[in-house]
Design a protein around this motif. Structure first.
Motif, mmCIF file in Angstrom:
data_model
loop_
_atom_site.group_PDB
_atom_site.id
_atom_site.type_symbol
_atom_site.label_atom_id
_atom_site.label_comp_id
_atom_site.label_asym_id
_atom_site.label_seq_id
_atom_site.Cartn_x
_atom_site.Cartn_y
_atom_site.Cartn_z
ATOM 1 N N PRO A 90 -16.520 32.829 7.393
ATOM 2 C CA PRO A 90 -15.152 32.510 7.449
ATOM 3 C C PRO A 90 -14.387 32.327 6.045
ATOM 4 O O PRO A 90 -15.099 31.795 5.308
ATOM 5 N N GLY A 91 -13.207 33.059 6.096
ATOM 6 C CA GLY A 91 -12.531 32.838 4.971
ATOM 7 C C GLY A 91 -12.972 33.689 3.513
ATOM 8 O O GLY A 91 -12.349 33.635 2.619
ATOM 9 N N ARG A 125 -13.867 40.804 8.584
ATOM 10 C CA ARG A 125 -13.987 40.088 9.957
ATOM 11 C C ARG A 125 -15.334 39.087 9.584
ATOM 12 O O ARG A 125 -16.399 39.550 9.145
ATOM 13 N N VAL A 126 -15.041 37.885 10.360
ATOM 14 C CA VAL A 126 -16.404 37.044 10.350
ATOM 15 C C VAL A 126 -17.463 37.798 11.357
ATOM 16 O O VAL A 126 -17.385 38.278 12.319
ATOM 17 N N GLU A 178 -25.568 26.045 7.920
ATOM 18 C CA GLU A 178 -24.226 25.558 8.593
ATOM 19 C C GLU A 178 -24.172 24.029 8.952
ATOM 20 O O GLU A 178 -24.838 23.624 9.927
ATOM 21 N N GLY A 232 -11.390 27.837 3.437
ATOM 22 C CA GLY A 232 -11.824 29.154 4.291
ATOM 23 C C GLY A 232 -12.967 29.020 5.420
ATOM 24 O O GLY A 232 -12.637 29.485 6.640
ATOM 25 N N TYR A 233 -13.843 27.871 5.273
ATOM 26 C CA TYR A 233 -14.676 27.814 6.222
ATOM 27 C C TYR A 233 -14.286 27.310 7.706
ATOM 28 O O TYR A 233 -14.698 27.352 8.566
ATOM 29 N N GLN A 234 -12.961 26.623 7.342
ATOM 30 C CA GLN A 234 -12.173 25.953 8.489
ATOM 31 C C GLN A 234 -11.537 26.702 9.518
ATOM 32 O O GLN A 234 -10.931 26.135 10.453
ATOM 33 N N ARG A 235 -11.240 28.186 9.091
ATOM 34 C CA ARG A 235 -10.924 29.170 9.937
ATOM 35 C C ARG A 235 -9.403 28.663 10.615
ATOM 36 O O ARG A 235 -8.931 29.197 11.705
ATOM 37 N N GLY A 236 -8.500 28.125 9.289
ATOM 38 C CA GLY A 236 -7.237 28.014 9.520
ATOM 39 C C GLY A 236 -6.961 26.530 10.191
ATOM 40 O O GLY A 236 -5.768 26.188 10.464
ATOM 41 N N LYS A 237 -8.065 25.920 10.583
ATOM 42 C CA LYS A 237 -7.671 24.254 11.250
ATOM 43 C C LYS A 237 -7.351 23.369 10.267
ATOM 44 O O LYS A 237 -6.952 22.168 10.567
#
Length: 476
Positions: A186-187, A219-220, A237, A264-269
């Motif tokens: 992610p990210g 894409r992831v 992870e 980036g690892y938080q995927r927009g959260k």
């Protein structure tokens, strides 16, 4: 939550030790006919450590420097070193001989016991990095060294539990390295992925036709083929709970990440560091062990059977011609990079070219590398009264000509033949900040620089002893 996935990440190949290019001096005064060099003391060095670096005894250094007080050496002080000569009585080994060999004895986890012979310049941390193990792992199998970690000496044999299995080198990678597949996290962007493996974005695009239409649309979970120059590790992870007093930068640093990677690892959260809340759950990918099949190997030793001596040039000065032998391709690339640099800077101090290899190759004290004609030391471009100093001088924020040094480094990178560049972290930081202010994209910065990471990453990587020059390794 804890999940393991295969991924490449940092592992320094080659030099992990201080490399201080010596000035050749008069050989007179060396009792066994050996060559005399001058060593400039760097920060943190001791006489015993310098002796280990050159493969001589501390007493030999004291004899060559009668007025030396070993308890009061200072940064910048010049010491005379008599290298072992042909009459020193030691047996001369082949320049391409291996300094490690597997005993075949299993030590668990698919690993075997490796016998490592300590060379001049070795340190415990450097040996540990070479085999991708901890210092404690080495000490646990070497009782005398565990009792006194400072007792490391040239010629000593250490037992190391390491993975020495190697995957078969791929034809796709020019037989330099095995081909591997990266799974996008992610990210991640392409520059970050390229930097993770120590390659260029264009290398990834060449290997992956799907990236050619739009390399920015990742894409992831997407699979990307790569010919790594940095050995693969697994990534673990983890789910981390934010505690009172935590900051995003502190959490990132704890797990060897940049703040942008962690975001980036938080995927927009998590939109920004300011949104961090106590009790919040964060996803972290922490580097684990090296993947099976990518154990330590030696790419520093070798010889130079058909070397070419670096000729004199209008725009550069060779510090020591007898130590400036390289492959024909290496000499051509050095000249090409300097010519390209000077086209952008009509007025500039001469570029100072340091050690490449000696005629015929083989060991070139105090270096571990510089044996096969693929390495070169280049002085930073300085300003002020040190600009024309042929001797390598420590660079800093006050005397470093950032614009010219960045152009010189970039000219070497533009040859497309650079495997890596070793540069002190402090100098990386100055150039990174300069390049960023000049509009260099984050994608490119992540591709090229290890800074601000502590783990192995990028083409430009940290190695102590490179505060007065940068070291370029060209691909074979």
């Amino acid at each position: 939550m804890r999940r393991r996935i295969g991924l490449f990440a940092g592992f320094f190949l080659g030099l992990t030790l201080p490399l201080v290019a010596p000035e050749l001096a008069n050989a007179g005064g060396c009792p066994d006919g050996g060559e005399q060099v001058e060593h400039e003391v760097a920060s943190g060095q001791t006489v015993s450590g310098i002796a280990l670096k050159y493969g001589v005894s501390q007493r030999a250094i004291e004899r060559a420097n009668p007025k030396l007080d070993i308890n009061k050496i200072r940064v910048g002080q010049t010491l005379k070193i008599c290298l072992p000569g042909k009459d020193s009585g030691g047996s001369k080994s082949s320049s391409s001989s291996k300094r490690s060999s597997s005993s075949g004895r299993s030590c668990g986890g698919g690993k075997t016991i490796t016998n490592h012979e300590v060379e001049a310049g070795d340190t415990l941390s450097g040996i540990a990095s070479k085999y991708d193990v901890s210092v404690d792992t080495i000490l646990s199998r070497n009782a005398k060294l565990k009792k006194d970690p400072n007792s490391l000496r040239v010629g000593q044999e250490l037992l190391i539990c390491a993975d020495n299995r190697r995957s078969k080198a791929s034809k796709t990678c020019g037989y330099r390295t095995p081909l591997h597949t990266h799974e996008v996290l992610p990210g991640e962007h392409l520059g970050e992925i390229a930097g993770r493996y120590g390659v260029r974005r264009k290398d990834l695009i060449k290997l992956n036709s799907a990236l050619r239409s739009n390399a920015n649309l990742l894409r992831v979970g997407q699979k990307i083929r790569v010919c790594p120059e940095i050995a693969p590790h697994e990534m673990v992870e983890l789910e981390v709970t934010v505690q009172s007093g935590d900051t995003l930068s502190a959490i990132a640093k704890k797990y060897g990440l940049t703040t942008n990677e962690l975001l980036g690892y938080q995927r927009g959260k998590l939109a920004s560091a300011n949104d961090l809340k106590v009790g919040q759950k964060l996803i972290v990918y922490k580097q684990g062990g090296m993947l099976p099949g990518y154990g330590a190997y030696d790419d520093d030793t070798g010889d130079l059977p058909h070397g070419v001596q670096m000729p004199a040039g209008k725009y550069y000065e060779v510090k020591t011609p007898s130590r400036a032998w390289g492959t024909g391709n290496t000499v051509r690339l050095i000249q090409s990079a300097i010519s390209s640099y000077r086209r952008g800077w009509r007025s500039s101090p001469k570029v100072h070219v340091g050690d490449i290899s000696k005629k015929g190759g083989g060991k070139l004290p105090p270096h571990r590398s510089h044996q096969h004609g693929h390495d070169v030391d280049i002085g930073y471009v300085l300003k002020g009264d040190k600009a024309d100093e042929v001797r390598f001088v420590n660079a800093n924020a006050k005397n470093l000509d950032l614009a010219r040094t960045w152009s010189l480094v970039d000219a070497f990178l533009d040859t497309d033949e650079v495997k890596y560049i070793f540069m002190d972290r402090s100098i990386q930081e100055l150039l990174y900040d300069y390049a960023k202010k000049k509009g260099i994209s984050q994608d490119t910065l992540d591709e090229l620089f290890q800074y601000p990471r502590r783990r192995g990453h990028g083409i430009i990587r940290h190695s102590s002893g490179h505060v007065n020059h940068f070291h370029v390794r060209f691909r074979n």
